[in-house]
Write a protein that holds these residues in place. Structure first.
Motif, PDB file in Angstrom:
ATOM      1  N   PHE A 227       0.829  -1.214   0.000  1.00 23.76           N
ATOM      2  CA  PHE A 227       0.000   0.000   0.000  1.00 23.76           C
ATOM      3  C   PHE A 227       0.862   1.262   0.000  1.00 23.76           C
ATOM      4  CE2 PHE A 227      -3.517  -2.737   0.961  1.00 23.76           C
ATOM      5  CZ  PHE A 227      -4.583  -2.072   0.364  1.00 23.76           C
ATOM      6  N   LEU A 228       1.909   1.239   0.827  1.00 27.03           N
ATOM      7  CA  LEU A 228       2.792   2.404   0.899  1.00 27.03           C
ATOM      8  C   LEU A 228       3.394   2.696  -0.465  1.00 27.03           C
ATOM      9  CD1 LEU A 228       4.699   1.790   4.269  1.00 27.03           C
ATOM     10  CD2 LEU A 228       2.861   3.429   3.819  1.00 27.03           C
ATOM     11  N   ARG A 229       3.822   1.632  -1.131  1.00 26.27           N
ATOM     12  CA  ARG A 229       4.413   1.755  -2.467  1.00 26.27           C
ATOM     13  C   ARG A 229       3.426   2.347  -3.453  1.00 26.27           C
ATOM     14  NH1 ARG A 229       9.739   1.303  -3.983  1.00 26.27           N
ATOM     15  NH2 ARG A 229      10.744  -0.370  -2.839  1.00 26.27           N
ATOM     16  N   ALA A 230       2.192   1.837  -3.381  1.00 29.84           N
ATOM     17  CA  ALA A 230       1.203   2.238  -4.366  1.00 29.84           C
ATOM     18  C   ALA A 230       0.819   3.705  -4.218  1.00 29.84           C
ATOM     19  CB  ALA A 230      -0.027   1.340  -4.266  1.00 29.84           C
TER      20      ALA A 230
ATOM     21  N   ARG B  30       8.262   8.959  -4.420  1.00 27.92           N
ATOM     22  CA  ARG B  30       9.658   9.169  -4.033  1.00 27.92           C
ATOM     23  C   ARG B  30       9.935   8.580  -2.659  1.00 27.92           C
ATOM     24  NH1 ARG B  30      11.167  15.247  -5.078  1.00 27.92           N
ATOM     25  NH2 ARG B  30       8.926  15.455  -4.986  1.00 27.92           N
ATOM     26  N   MET B  31      10.221   7.316  -2.623  1.00 25.10           N
ATOM     27  CA  MET B  31      10.395   6.594  -1.371  1.00 25.10           C
ATOM     28  C   MET B  31      11.777   6.846  -0.783  1.00 25.10           C
ATOM     29  SD  MET B  31       7.500   5.148  -1.384  1.00 25.10           S
ATOM     30  CE  MET B  31       7.414   3.707  -0.337  1.00 25.10           C
ATOM     31  N   VAL B  32      11.794   7.021   0.532  1.00 26.28           N
ATOM     32  CA  VAL B  32      13.069   7.144   1.233  1.00 26.28           C
ATOM     33  C   VAL B  32      13.379   5.760   1.810  1.00 26.28           C
ATOM     34  CG1 VAL B  32      14.306   8.303   3.100  1.00 26.28           C
ATOM     35  CG2 VAL B  32      12.493   9.496   1.842  1.00 26.28           C
ATOM     36  N   LEU B  33      14.593   5.297   1.639  1.00 26.07           N
ATOM     37  CA  LEU B  33      15.049   3.980   2.105  1.00 26.07           C
ATOM     38  C   LEU B  33      14.165   2.858   1.537  1.00 26.07           C
ATOM     39  CD1 LEU B  33      15.673   4.839   5.870  1.00 26.07           C
ATOM     40  CD2 LEU B  33      17.423   4.580   4.108  1.00 26.07           C
ATOM     41  N   GLY B  34      13.441   3.164   0.487  1.00 24.63           N
ATOM     42  CA  GLY B  34      12.626   2.132  -0.164  1.00 24.63           C
ATOM     43  C   GLY B  34      11.290   1.871   0.485  1.00 24.63           C
ATOM     44  N   VAL B  35      11.065   2.382   1.695  1.00 27.59           N
ATOM     45  CA  VAL B  35       9.788   2.086   2.351  1.00 27.59           C
ATOM     46  C   VAL B  35       9.007   3.310   2.796  1.00 27.59           C
ATOM     47  CG1 VAL B  35      10.152  -0.286   3.130  1.00 27.59           C
ATOM     48  CG2 VAL B  35      11.118   1.612   4.445  1.00 27.59           C
ATOM     49  N   ILE B  36       9.704   4.395   3.153  1.00 31.06           N
ATOM     50  CA  ILE B  36       8.983   5.556   3.690  1.00 31.06           C
ATOM     51  C   ILE B  36       8.695   6.549   2.558  1.00 31.06           C
ATOM     52  CG2 ILE B  36       9.019   7.406   5.414  1.00 31.06           C
ATOM     53  CD1 ILE B  36      11.461   5.502   6.557  1.00 31.06           C
ATOM     54  N   PRO B  37       7.397   6.788   2.307  1.00 31.85           N
ATOM     55  CA  PRO B  37       7.080   7.719   1.228  1.00 31.85           C
ATOM     56  C   PRO B  37       7.364   9.160   1.629  1.00 31.85           C
ATOM     57  CG  PRO B  37       5.090   6.883   2.259  1.00 31.85           C
ATOM     58  CD  PRO B  37       6.223   6.260   2.984  1.00 31.85           C
ATOM     59  N   GLU B  38       7.866   9.936   0.706  1.00 34.21           N
ATOM     60  CA  GLU B  38       8.143  11.343   0.973  1.00 34.21           C
ATOM     61  C   GLU B  38       6.855  12.138   0.806  1.00 34.21           C
ATOM     62  OE1 GLU B  38      11.029  13.743  -1.512  1.00 34.21           O
ATOM     63  OE2 GLU B  38      12.394  12.660  -0.154  1.00 34.21           O
ATOM     64  N   ARG B  39       6.008  11.675  -0.097  1.00 32.88           N
ATOM     65  CA  ARG B  39       4.794  12.401  -0.441  1.00 32.88           C
ATOM     66  C   ARG B  39       3.715  11.378  -0.811  1.00 32.88           C
ATOM     67  NH1 ARG B  39       3.486  15.478  -4.972  1.00 32.88           N
ATOM     68  NH2 ARG B  39       5.269  14.679  -6.099  1.00 32.88           N
ATOM     69  N   TRP B  40       2.449  11.664  -0.479  1.00 32.27           N
ATOM     70  CA  TRP B  40       1.354  10.791  -0.903  1.00 32.27           C
ATOM     71  C   TRP B  40       0.789  11.282  -2.214  1.00 32.27           C
ATOM     72  CZ3 TRP B  40       1.169   6.510   1.783  1.00 32.27           C
ATOM     73  CH2 TRP B  40       1.561   6.501   3.132  1.00 32.27           C
ATOM     74  N   GLY B  41       0.297  10.381  -3.029  1.00 31.67           N
ATOM     75  CA  GLY B  41      -0.280  10.833  -4.289  1.00 31.67           C
ATOM     76  C   GLY B  41      -0.795   9.662  -5.091  1.00 31.67           C
ATOM     77  N   VAL B  42      -1.435   9.957  -6.212  1.00 28.68           N
ATOM     78  CA  VAL B  42      -1.988   8.893  -7.041  1.00 28.68           C
ATOM     79  C   VAL B  42      -1.263   8.827  -8.380  1.00 28.68           C
ATOM     80  CG1 VAL B  42      -4.266   8.830  -5.993  1.00 28.68           C
ATOM     81  CG2 VAL B  42      -3.800  10.475  -7.822  1.00 28.68           C
TER      82      VAL B  42
END
Lengths: 359, 278
Positions: free
Chosen positions: B30-33, B37-49
């Protein structure tokens, strides 16, 4: 319509569920098939309905052999022990189902369902589904479904056994009356001898797939053909005692280890002409024994008041004998007591074959 | 008091531990979707579609372009046809095996189990030629038929189980009332085994929906299904994981919706009164 079973047998592998059964059910007759579970009575009913084909023998409706006629073409109504209502349909749709299959007009169906519903007093519950009905109501719906197509034969498979005691007695009378009013030939399967005796015109007693005796309730009660029928018909059941026959002073005596009784001449003569064997079994119904007098000595085992009368179990030399005593009879266990048999009501059976020596 | 609480908590802790790997995967998914621009591959920098742009943009497919909607439509067609075939055949076969006595019945039932144990992949070459000969190769209905065949054996057992649950007396009553065998099946049994129909359909639908190997092998590259589309996106040099996660999420939605819809039917088991006959 007349139903005639001509030497019908049904085998399931090595098991002979029905064995050479011949039985005629007259037009408008109410016939009960009575027997313990596993005696072949339900198999017989399913043969008549057309679900089982007899292994050998013929099934005739009037004079037509119907062995190969499928159930749907036999014009029969059937009520099952489980009622077998269609759970996804309302009571109305359940009753209307056989008519819809016959492509009857909607208005006609409505009239017919209404008529049969009023006959069985279920007009108020027609919109409900089987799951919302009590056992008694479900049974009425099942009966309505069986009757609505005006069948020429009605088959009832233990229809009363899932009802509570009070309702069962009520439905017994109601079913009997309904059968008489509608005049539909009816075959009724039951293991309950009271149901069979009270409702049927004639009763066929079956055991191990074989017909034991067929006759009116009175015939079965008064003239049982063998030990099985004698023991099965009547509550509480008939008492049986092992005895030997002895001649003395020109009279025939029955002798057990504890007492000896002279047989009335009429019975003695019948027995003499039918057997030379000495070993017999005496049968005497609890209602044909008088307590408090006579030459048989016994000891009270237990007293069970039933309201209208009292059931007394007496120990006579190690054998228990059931006696119907008048209401209000009181005695303590171990009390010594005397019994008298009504000798003209006594039954005698061959010890080897179990056959009655009086018929 | 404390001890009681601890003992009560133990099963939950255990369940959570068992579920943790799956939960982590879904959360990551879900986080990926929805993250950009993911930080460390898991933490999203920004939410969006933005990852869901395939919903309104065409996708490159070889030298041409395609849309996600075409693939979704094809997948829906494929899974529905397959589920439908499985349902019709299993409902007919399940009734016959539950109610009709015939020679070789037990053998047939055991054979179904054995057939189910055979992996579908080893049949691929045979099926390829079979479809070729009957001119159904490279067509969605033809491949759906082949895919359905794999789920039919166990589906038959499922359907038989549902029919077995209906008392014999109900069938006998229907036949006395004037039904032919087919009418009994159609008018009485099918309405009573609605949960079974739903279960068997879901069974056939789901397996076809997430099938990859059959659609990849037996359909031409010009017919895209979701599975082949996603595979195509994976087989590039730079994989856009957010884009992939978003598409996978869309891919997993229809079965979920179907399940929610049919769940009510699955739970609605009819209740029979009285003693059932043998």
């Amino acid at each position: 319509m007349r139903v005639f079973l001509d030497r019908v047998s049904k085998h399931f592998g090595p098991v002979k569920a029905v064995d050479e059964l011949s039985l005629e059910i007259g037009d408008k007759e109410f016939m009960a098939l009575l027997g313990p579970s596993g005696c072949g009575k339900t198999t017989t009913l399913l043969i008549v309905a057309g679900f089982y084909k007899p292994t050998t023998g013929l099934v005739l409706f009037d004079d037509r052999v119907v062995n190969d006629v499928p159930p749907r073409e036999r014009n029969i109504g059937m009520v099952f022990q489980s009622y077998a209502l269609y759970p996804h349909m309302t009571a109305f749709d359940n009753i209307a189902f056989p008519l819809r299959l016959r492509k009857m007009k909607k208005q006609k169906i409505k009239e017919k369902v209404k008529a049969v519903a009023s006959l069985l007093h279920i007009e108020e519950i027609l919109h409900r589904r089987p799951g919302e009905l009590s056992g008694g109501q479900q049974q009425r719906v099942a009966l309505a479904r069986a009757l609505v197509k005006e069948p020429s034969l009605l088959l009832l498979d233990e229809p009363l056994s899932n009802l509570d005691a009070k309702l069962r007695i009520m439905m017994r009378a109601e079913l009997k009356r309904l059968q008489k009013d509608l005049g539909i030939t009816t075959i009724f399967v039951t293991h309950d001898q009271i149901e069979a005796m009270t409702m049927a015109d004639r009763v066929a007693v079956l055991e191990s797939g074989r017909l034991q005796q067929v006759g009116s309730p009175e015939e079965l009660y008064n003239m049982p053909i063998n030990l099985f029928v004698a023991g099965f018909i009547g509550t509480p059941p008939m008492n049986f005692l092992v005895a030997t026959l002895e001649e003395a002073e020109g009279k025939l005596f029955i002798k057990t280890s504890h007492f000896s009784l002279p047989l009335p001449n009429a019975i003695g003569q019948k027995v003499r002409s039918r057997t030379t064997s000495k070993a017999v079994i005496i049968g005497i119904r609890p209602e044909d024994i008088t307590i408090g007098q006579g030459e048989i000595q016994g000891e009270i085992y237990i007293v069970e008041p039933l309201g209208r009368d009292t059931l007394v179990t007496v120990d006579v030399g190690g054998e228990t004998i059931k006696v119907i005593a008048p209401a209000g009879f009181k005695a303590d266990p171990h009390e010594r007591i005397r019994l008298a048999f009504s000798l003209e009501k006594i039954y005698l059976f061959d010890k080897e074959t179990g056959k009655s020596l009086l018929i | 008091m404390v001890i009681k609480r601890v003992t009560k908590a133990i099963p939950y802790i255990l369940l959570l531990l068992i579920a943790a790997p799956f939960l982590t995967m879904y959360i990551g998914f879900f986080l990926r979707a929805f993250g950009e621009r993911m930080v460390l591959g898991v933490i999203p920098e920004r939410w969006g579609v933005n990852n869901f742009r395939f919903l309104w943009q065409p996708i490159a497919w070889g030298l041409e372009k395609t849309t996600m909607w075409a693939a979704l439509g094809n997948t829906m067609l494929f899974a529905t046809v397959s589920g439908f075939i499985v349902t019709v055949i299993c409902m007919l076969a399940g009734y016959a095996l539950s109610r009709i006595e015939f020679r070789g019945k037990t053998f047939f039932l055991v054979l179904q189990l054995i057939l189910h144990a055979v992996p579908g992949q080893i049949l691929l070459i045979g099926i390829f030629f079979l479809l070729l000969y009957i001119r159904l190769l490279h067509q969605i209905p033809g491949v759906a038929l082949a895919r359905a065949a794999l789920e039919i054996p166990l589906g038959i057992w499922m359907a038989k189980g549902f029919f077995d649950g209906i008392p014999w007396d109900v069938e006998r009553a229907a036949m006395i009332d004037g039904c032919t065998r087919f009418q009994v099946w159609y008018k009485i049994f099918l309405p009573l085994v609605k949960p079974g129909i739903a279960a068997v359909f879901i069974w056939g639908f789901l397996f076809a929906w997430h099938d990859f190997i059959y659609v990849y092998t037996l359909l031409p590259g010009t017919i895209k299904l979701m599975a082949t589309l996603i595979q195509n996106l994976l087989a590039t040099e730079v994989v856009d994981y957010g884009y992939l996660a978003a598409m996978s999420l869309v891919y997993s939605l229809p079965p979920l919706i179907l399940f929610i819809f049919l769940q009510r039917a699955l739970l609605k088991v009819p209740i029979f009164g009285g003693k059932g006959a043998v």
